[in-house]
Design a protein around this motif. Structure first.
Motif, PDB file in Angstrom:
ATOM      1  N   GLU A   1       0.862  -1.186   0.000  1.00  0.00           N
ATOM      2  CA  GLU A   1       0.000   0.000   0.000  1.00  0.00           C
ATOM      3  C   GLU A   1       0.897   1.234   0.000  1.00  0.00           C
ATOM      4  OE1 GLU A   1      -3.658   1.968   2.622  1.00  0.00           O
ATOM      5  OE2 GLU A   1      -3.145  -0.163   2.847  1.00  0.00           O
ATOM      6  N   ILE A   2       0.698   2.078  -0.991  1.00  0.00           N
ATOM      7  CA  ILE A   2       1.466   3.317  -1.110  1.00  0.00           C
ATOM      8  C   ILE A   2       0.494   4.469  -0.895  1.00  0.00           C
ATOM      9  CG2 ILE A   2       2.937   4.716  -2.610  1.00  0.00           C
ATOM     10  CD1 ILE A   2       3.734   2.140  -4.055  1.00  0.00           C
ATOM     11  N   PHE A   3       0.638   5.144   0.238  1.00  0.00           N
ATOM     12  CA  PHE A   3      -0.324   6.185   0.624  1.00  0.00           C
ATOM     13  C   PHE A   3      -0.285   7.382  -0.324  1.00  0.00           C
ATOM     14  CE2 PHE A   3       0.882   4.514   5.058  1.00  0.00           C
ATOM     15  CZ  PHE A   3       0.037   3.431   4.911  1.00  0.00           C
ATOM     16  N   ASP A   4       0.933   7.752  -0.758  1.00  0.00           N
ATOM     17  CA  ASP A   4       1.083   8.899  -1.663  1.00  0.00           C
ATOM     18  C   ASP A   4       2.123   8.521  -2.718  1.00  0.00           C
ATOM     19  OD1 ASP A   4       1.445  11.241  -3.018  1.00  0.00           O
ATOM     20  OD2 ASP A   4       1.662  12.498  -1.230  1.00  0.00           O
ATOM     21  N   THR A   5       1.654   8.184  -3.892  1.00  0.00           N
ATOM     22  CA  THR A   5       2.570   7.709  -4.936  1.00  0.00           C
ATOM     23  C   THR A   5       3.542   8.786  -5.400  1.00  0.00           C
ATOM     24  OG1 THR A   5       0.914   8.252  -6.615  1.00  0.00           O
ATOM     25  CG2 THR A   5       0.924   5.987  -5.775  1.00  0.00           C
ATOM     26  N   ALA A   6       3.143  10.051  -5.296  1.00  0.00           N
ATOM     27  CA  ALA A   6       4.031  11.140  -5.724  1.00  0.00           C
ATOM     28  C   ALA A   6       5.193  11.336  -4.762  1.00  0.00           C
ATOM     29  CB  ALA A   6       3.240  12.432  -5.866  1.00  0.00           C
ATOM     30  N   ALA A   7       5.028  10.897  -3.522  1.00  0.00           N
ATOM     31  CA  ALA A   7       6.073  11.071  -2.514  1.00  0.00           C
ATOM     32  C   ALA A   7       6.929   9.832  -2.325  1.00  0.00           C
ATOM     33  CB  ALA A   7       5.437  11.462  -1.181  1.00  0.00           C
TER      34      ALA A   7
ATOM     35  N   ALA B   1      -2.936   0.326  -3.755  1.00  0.00           N
ATOM     36  CA  ALA B   1      -2.909  -0.819  -2.832  1.00  0.00           C
ATOM     37  C   ALA B   1      -3.101  -2.078  -3.653  1.00  0.00           C
ATOM     38  CB  ALA B   1      -3.999  -0.699  -1.774  1.00  0.00           C
ATOM     39  N   GLY B   2      -2.230  -3.073  -3.431  1.00  0.00           N
ATOM     40  CA  GLY B   2      -2.305  -4.305  -4.204  1.00  0.00           C
ATOM     41  C   GLY B   2      -2.102  -5.534  -3.349  1.00  0.00           C
ATOM     42  N   ALA B   3      -2.991  -6.518  -3.517  1.00  0.00           N
ATOM     43  CA  ALA B   3      -2.890  -7.806  -2.834  1.00  0.00           C
ATOM     44  C   ALA B   3      -2.459  -8.851  -3.855  1.00  0.00           C
ATOM     45  CB  ALA B   3      -4.219  -8.193  -2.203  1.00  0.00           C
TER      46      ALA B   3
ATOM     47  N   ASN C   1       2.315 -22.376  -3.909  1.00  0.00           N
ATOM     48  CA  ASN C   1       3.726 -22.262  -3.536  1.00  0.00           C
ATOM     49  C   ASN C   1       4.152 -20.819  -3.296  1.00  0.00           C
ATOM     50  OD1 ASN C   1       4.292 -25.094  -3.760  1.00  0.00           O
ATOM     51  ND2 ASN C   1       4.264 -24.859  -5.996  1.00  0.00           N
ATOM     52  N   LYS C   2       3.170 -19.933  -3.182  1.00  0.00           N
ATOM     53  CA  LYS C   2       3.411 -18.514  -2.895  1.00  0.00           C
ATOM     54  C   LYS C   2       4.144 -17.796  -4.034  1.00  0.00           C
ATOM     55  CE  LYS C   2       1.489 -18.546   1.138  1.00  0.00           C
ATOM     56  NZ  LYS C   2       0.206 -17.816   1.375  1.00  0.00           N
ATOM     57  N   LEU C   3       3.997 -18.309  -5.248  1.00  0.00           N
ATOM     58  CA  LEU C   3       4.535 -17.611  -6.405  1.00  0.00           C
ATOM     59  C   LEU C   3       3.449 -16.693  -6.955  1.00  0.00           C
ATOM     60  CD1 LEU C   3       6.538 -20.390  -8.258  1.00  0.00           C
ATOM     61  CD2 LEU C   3       7.467 -18.328  -7.207  1.00  0.00           C
ATOM     62  N   PRO C   4       3.738 -15.394  -7.111  1.00  0.00           N
ATOM     63  CA  PRO C   4       2.705 -14.441  -7.515  1.00  0.00           C
ATOM     64  C   PRO C   4       2.593 -14.290  -9.031  1.00  0.00           C
ATOM     65  CG  PRO C   4       4.679 -13.267  -6.865  1.00  0.00           C
ATOM     66  CD  PRO C   4       4.990 -14.727  -6.704  1.00  0.00           C
ATOM     67  N   LEU C   5       1.345 -14.233  -9.514  1.00  0.00           N
ATOM     68  CA  LEU C   5       1.091 -13.953 -10.926  1.00  0.00           C
ATOM     69  C   LEU C   5       0.932 -12.456 -11.173  1.00  0.00           C
ATOM     70  CD1 LEU C   5      -1.580 -16.669 -11.803  1.00  0.00           C
ATOM     71  CD2 LEU C   5       0.902 -16.876 -11.708  1.00  0.00           C
ATOM     72  N   GLY C   6       0.461 -11.755 -10.165  1.00  0.00           N
ATOM     73  CA  GLY C   6       0.165 -10.333 -10.281  1.00  0.00           C
ATOM     74  C   GLY C   6      -0.566  -9.891  -9.036  1.00  0.00           C
ATOM     75  N   THR C   7      -1.486  -8.939  -9.201  1.00  0.00           N
ATOM     76  CA  THR C   7      -2.224  -8.444  -8.041  1.00  0.00           C
ATOM     77  C   THR C   7      -3.672  -8.137  -8.391  1.00  0.00           C
ATOM     78  OG1 THR C   7      -1.899  -6.063  -8.397  1.00  0.00           O
ATOM     79  CG2 THR C   7      -0.125  -7.256  -7.265  1.00  0.00           C
ATOM     80  N   LEU C   8      -4.482  -8.100  -7.352  1.00  0.00           N
ATOM     81  CA  LEU C   8      -5.753  -7.396  -7.395  1.00  0.00           C
ATOM     82  C   LEU C   8      -5.467  -6.061  -6.722  1.00  0.00           C
ATOM     83  CD1 LEU C   8      -8.840  -7.107  -7.755  1.00  0.00           C
ATOM     84  CD2 LEU C   8      -9.088  -8.197  -5.505  1.00  0.00           C
ATOM     85  N   CYS C   9      -5.571  -4.982  -7.467  1.00  0.00           N
ATOM     86  CA  CYS C   9      -5.152  -3.689  -6.921  1.00  0.00           C
ATOM     87  C   CYS C   9      -6.240  -2.645  -7.094  1.00  0.00           C
ATOM     88  CB  CYS C   9      -3.856  -3.202  -7.581  1.00  0.00           C
ATOM     89  SG  CYS C   9      -3.978  -2.936  -9.355  1.00  0.00           S
ATOM     90  N   VAL C  10      -6.179  -1.641  -6.225  1.00  0.00           N
ATOM     91  CA  VAL C  10      -7.096  -0.499  -6.286  1.00  0.00           C
ATOM     92  C   VAL C  10      -6.247   0.775  -6.315  1.00  0.00           C
ATOM     93  CG1 VAL C  10      -9.022  -1.663  -5.169  1.00  0.00           C
ATOM     94  CG2 VAL C  10      -7.317  -0.514  -3.753  1.00  0.00           C
TER      95      VAL C  10
ATOM     96  N   ARG D   1      -4.214   8.631   0.388  1.00  0.00           N
ATOM     97  CA  ARG D   1      -5.136   8.107   1.405  1.00  0.00           C
ATOM     98  C   ARG D   1      -4.604   6.802   1.972  1.00  0.00           C
ATOM     99  NH1 ARG D   1     -10.385   5.131  -0.745  1.00  0.00           N
ATOM    100  NH2 ARG D   1     -10.107   4.330   1.356  1.00  0.00           N
ATOM    101  N   GLN D   2      -5.362   6.222   2.888  1.00  0.00           N
ATOM    102  CA  GLN D   2      -5.066   4.907   3.439  1.00  0.00           C
ATOM    103  C   GLN D   2      -6.357   4.098   3.461  1.00  0.00           C
ATOM    104  OE1 GLN D   2      -2.879   4.727   7.174  1.00  0.00           O
ATOM    105  NE2 GLN D   2      -2.054   6.778   6.852  1.00  0.00           N
TER     106      GLN D   2
END
Length: 361
Positions: free
Chosen positions: A87-93, A113-115, A121-130, A136-137
């Motif tokens: 989770e990145i609260f402020d992407t510009a900062a 924010a991305g899950a 095996n805990k290998l990630p394909l990508g994320t579900l992100c907003v 914000r948080q």
């Protein structure tokens, strides 16, 4: 800033591509999850982002029209590199995203924010992100919900792969069974040519016809895209064409069949009915004649399928349809397997075998 991905990156990429999901068509099941994520997290943009080696591709998207982006502009790649929820609260900062094209460009993304979408095996394909356009948080509830929805996305991906793998296996089995049956048919044809007894030749011809029906069923299943459902019209045309070899050369065969889908088991029963009807006609309907006619017709009516096999011979004797001969027993058993009924309607000329069974969607 381009993210440095995980140590097992080659394995991760092979896993991603093995799911055969990249560049596939939109899917309502995924879109529903993406919409729900946007609503719960109260953001204008939500994505199912799959991270390839040089790009990220969006399987589902809300609030963006593009299909994906170059890997340099992938915030989801940072989530994969972090090996956790990000989770990145402020992407510009944040130095990881301050120069990102989604931040500096017209989209002006200021929150991410991305899950992770991970396999067992805990290998990630990508994320579900907003993503949002104001710093914000998320609340604790929103974070938990996003992670739960990411698990559901991964389950959907795995389910679709399992179904696709099962379909490939089914087609391979049908293909091999068909080839094996055709080999057996060839051996029987050789034996028929060697056999001197007319009774034995007739029995072998009958067995060959039944094998051909089952072989054509497996061929129909192998070629179809509708799983274990068979287009009965196309299938019966093949059965009739094969069985017509037993007919005298002067017999004209007319086929008028309405399309309907049947399970493989039901299609097998219907194929047997047509094979037995045509075999019976070939034996008895055209004796002493060089010409004749055989009509195969079928239609859906009031929730039932009506199939008729009609020849222009002397007719079928008035006997109990359950009969005592093998052919008649096969016809009766096949009709019962369909949950239907076989009858021998009286005709002024010719014989008719009629089977009616319920159509189950």
């Amino acid at each position: 800033m381009k993210a440095s991905l995980i140590e097992d990156e080659e394995i991760r990429l092979a896993l991603l591509r093995g799911y055969n999901i990249l560049d596939t068509a939109p899917d309502e099941g995924f879109d529903d999850i993406t919409k729900l994520a946007a609503e719960i997290c109260e953001v204008p943009i939500a994505l199912i982002s799959l991270v390839d080696d040089k790009r990220q591709w969006f399987k589902s998207k809300v609030g963006l029209s593009i299909e994906g982006s170059q890997i340099d502009d992938s915030m989801c790649a940072h989530a994969i590199a972090a090996d956790d929820y990000l989770e990145i609260f402020d992407t510009a900062a944040d130095p990881r995203t301050a120069g990102n094209g989604f931040v500096t460009g017209p989209d002006q993304i200021r929150f991410y924010a991305g899950a992770l979408l991970e396999d067992d095996n805990k290998l990630p394909l990508g994320t579900l992100c907003v993503l949002g356009k104001e710093p914000r948080q998320l609340s604790d509830f929103q974070r938990r919900a996003l992670k739960v929805l990411a698990v559901q996305v991964m389950r959907q991906i795995e389910l679709r792969k399992a179904l696709a793998d099962a379909e490939v296996l089914r087609k391979e089995v049908d293909h091999r069974v068909k080839n094996s049956l055709q080999s057996l048919e060839a051996l029987i044809r050789i034996q028929v040519r060697k056999e001197k007894s007319p009774e034995a030749r007739a029995a072998l011809d009958s067995v060959q016809g039944r094998l051909a029906t089952i072989s054509q069923l497996h061929e129909a299943l192998y070629l179809t895209d509708s799983g274990a459902a068979v287009d009965i019209a196309a299938f019966l045309k093949k059965v009739a064409h094969s069985t017509s070899e037993q007919m005298p050369d002067g017999v004209q065969i007319e086929i008028n069949l309405e399309q309907a889908n049947l399970s493989s088991r039901s299609a097998s029963s219907v194929g047997m009915i047509v094979n037995e009807a045509m075999t019976n006609a070939a034996k008895y309907a055209y004796q002493g004649r060089k010409r004749g006619a055989f009509n195969l017709s079928g239609e859906s009516r009031d929730g039932f399928y009506h199939l008729s096999c009609i020849d222009d011979g002397p007719g079928i004797p008035d006997t109990d349809p359950s009969g005592t001969g093998l052919g008649m027993r096969i016809l009766t058993a096949a009709a019962q397997q369909l949950g239907g009924e076989m009858t021998l309607p009286h005709r002024e000329r010719g014989g008719e075998i009629k089977v009616i069974w319920p159509i189950i969607d």
